[in-house]
Design a protein around this motif. Structure first.
Motif, PDB file in Angstrom:
ATOM      1  N   CYS A  80      87.286  95.908  70.248  1.00 43.70           N
ATOM      2  CA  CYS A  80      86.313  95.038  70.790  1.00 43.70           C
ATOM      3  C   CYS A  80      86.875  94.108  71.935  1.00 43.70           C
ATOM      4  O   CYS A  80      86.471  94.279  73.038  1.00 43.70           O
ATOM      5  CB  CYS A  80      85.439  93.937  69.887  1.00 43.70           C
ATOM      6  N   LEU A  84      87.047  97.559  74.746  1.00 42.64           N
ATOM      7  CA  LEU A  84      85.470  97.311  75.086  1.00 42.64           C
ATOM      8  C   LEU A  84      85.004  96.199  76.062  1.00 42.64           C
ATOM      9  O   LEU A  84      84.530  96.284  77.204  1.00 42.64           O
ATOM     10  CB  LEU A  84      84.708  97.628  74.066  1.00 42.64           C
ATOM     11  N   PHE A  85      85.544  94.915  75.739  1.00 47.16           N
ATOM     12  CA  PHE A  85      85.414  93.755  76.333  1.00 47.16           C
ATOM     13  C   PHE A  85      85.938  93.755  77.784  1.00 47.16           C
ATOM     14  O   PHE A  85      85.223  93.641  78.574  1.00 47.16           O
ATOM     15  CB  PHE A  85      85.795  92.496  75.558  1.00 47.16           C
ATOM     16  N   ILE A 164      79.793  92.424  72.407  1.00 50.43           N
ATOM     17  CA  ILE A 164      81.246  92.940  72.076  1.00 50.43           C
ATOM     18  C   ILE A 164      82.376  91.923  71.539  1.00 50.43           C
ATOM     19  O   ILE A 164      82.736  92.207  70.556  1.00 50.43           O
ATOM     20  CB  ILE A 164      81.658  94.063  72.939  1.00 50.43           C
ATOM     21  N   SER A 165      82.263  90.860  72.442  1.00 54.81           N
ATOM     22  CA  SER A 165      83.418  90.093  72.121  1.00 54.81           C
ATOM     23  C   SER A 165      83.122  89.056  71.332  1.00 54.81           C
ATOM     24  O   SER A 165      84.012  88.747  70.231  1.00 54.81           O
ATOM     25  CB  SER A 165      83.776  89.056  73.595  1.00 54.81           C
ATOM     26  N   ILE A 167      81.650  89.952  68.336  1.00 51.34           N
ATOM     27  CA  ILE A 167      81.952  90.693  67.093  1.00 51.34           C
ATOM     28  C   ILE A 167      83.559  90.711  66.850  1.00 51.34           C
ATOM     29  O   ILE A 167      84.233  90.488  65.826  1.00 51.34           O
ATOM     30  CB  ILE A 167      81.555  92.242  67.107  1.00 51.34           C
ATOM     31  N   GLY A 168      84.234  90.999  68.028  1.00 52.36           N
ATOM     32  CA  GLY A 168      85.630  90.938  67.833  1.00 52.36           C
ATOM     33  C   GLY A 168      86.153  89.444  67.593  1.00 52.36           C
ATOM     34  O   GLY A 168      87.115  89.551  66.896  1.00 52.36           O
TER      35      GLY A 168
END
Length: 322
Positions: A80, A84-85, A164-165, A167-168
């Motif tokens: 994440c 992805l972020f 996404i961030s 979740i990470g």
């Protein structure tokens, strides 16, 4: 003479402010970097540079490998916040200004808190939900107004980056119950090296001499500061000054982004942007103060970050935040 506890709190606030300011520079620096590097190359290189630095530090300090039971959570955080972020953010700032992204990223603390609520099954007060959805509604209204009544591709990428961030950062926050925050982000970056190093070599531009100085500066900023060092200051500040107090410093982050975007990207900060950002910050402040107390597992250091953002780059970094 000030008491030791008071001095410690002041130092915590100072470190928290430094961390917040570093994260606030992520969007402007990313916008500089994508003028010379494509988003895939930028993501791979920033993660690889930060990962190599983290590996050296962990080896010098002789830190043991994390327990195997933590590896799945580290893998989720790595995917994440390290891949992805930053990739979604780099794609987005090709079409939207850093100041625009600063408003959208203003709801990252709310998004991270929502993920934490789902993980811990806590039941926040009704005002938390009202403030959270109000903040999200304000950001959507801002994006629609800026886009002439429609969400642009850049907005959709920014919203995806926020999700996404969140979740990470939430999973990173859980990991800080088992190890220091700086070690969490360092192991996350090291875990990404088998992906980031080959990708960095494959995506490297063939002619580096044609890349101007500003994209290089943007790359090294997001790699060393947004992706890694910013978490050191932020997490230390939270530990010294207290989560509740230092986390409020993050409310200034959109305005730091505006200032840096105007200074380094030549962007015009309109009164509309300031008003929307102030309204979003108000909803974040309300949601932060009215959320039910989280279990001890999530009451450790912050994370955007994390943002970690590179979070950097730059969340609720109350849960270890790019």
């Amino acid at each position: 003479m000030p008491s030791p506890s008071l001095s410690r709190e002041h130092l915590g606030l100072l470190l928290g402010f430094i961390g917040m300011a570093i994260f606030g520079g992520t969007l402007p620096a990313t916008r500089l970097a994508v003028s010379g590097f494509d988003p895939l190359a930028l993501t791979a290189q920033r993660t690889a540079i930060a990962g190599l630095c983290a590996l050296v530090l962990l080896l010098v300090l002789r830190r043991p490998l994390p327990p195997s039971r933590l590896w799945p959570q580290l893998a989720i955080a790595m995917l994440c916040v390290s891949i992805l972020f930053p990739f979604l953010m780099a794609l987005a700032v090709q079409t939207v200004d850093a100041s625009h992204g600063g408003v959208v990223f203003g709801i990252m603390p709310i998004a991270t808190a929502l993920v934490a609520v789902m993980i811990t099954h806590e039941r926040p007060r009704p005002l938390f939900w009202i403030a959270s959805f109000s903040g999200a509604g304000l950001v959507i209204a801002f994006a629609l107004r800026q886009g002439g009544g429609a969400l642009s591709a850049g907005d959709l990428l920014l919203f995806a980056a926020v999700a996404i961030s969140a979740i990470g950062y939430a999973f990173s926050g859980r990991l800080t119950a088992s190890m220091p925050g700086w070690e969490v982000i360092s192991w996350v970056l090291v875990m990404a090296l088998p992906i980031s190093l080959p990708a960095s070599l494959l995506a490297m531009p063939q002619d580096l001499s044609h890349i101007a100085l500003k994209p290089w500066l943007g790359l090294f900023y997001v790699a060393l500061f947004s992706q890694w060092i910013g978490f050191f200051a932020w997490n230390a500040g939270m530990a010294m000054g207290g989560i509740a107090r230092v986390s409020q410093v993050q409310l200034l982050q959109p305005f730091v982004t505006f200032m840096l975007a105007a200074l380094f990207n030549g962007e015009t900060i309109t009164p509309q942007i300031i008003l929307f950002a102030a309204a979003v910050v108000a909803t974040v402040a309300i949601s932060t103060r009215t959320r039910a107390r989280a279990p001890a597992l999530l009451q450790t250091d912050a994370g955007a970050a994390a943002s970690a953002m590179p979070a950097l780059d730059g969340g609720s970094r109350r849960l270890n935040s790019r």
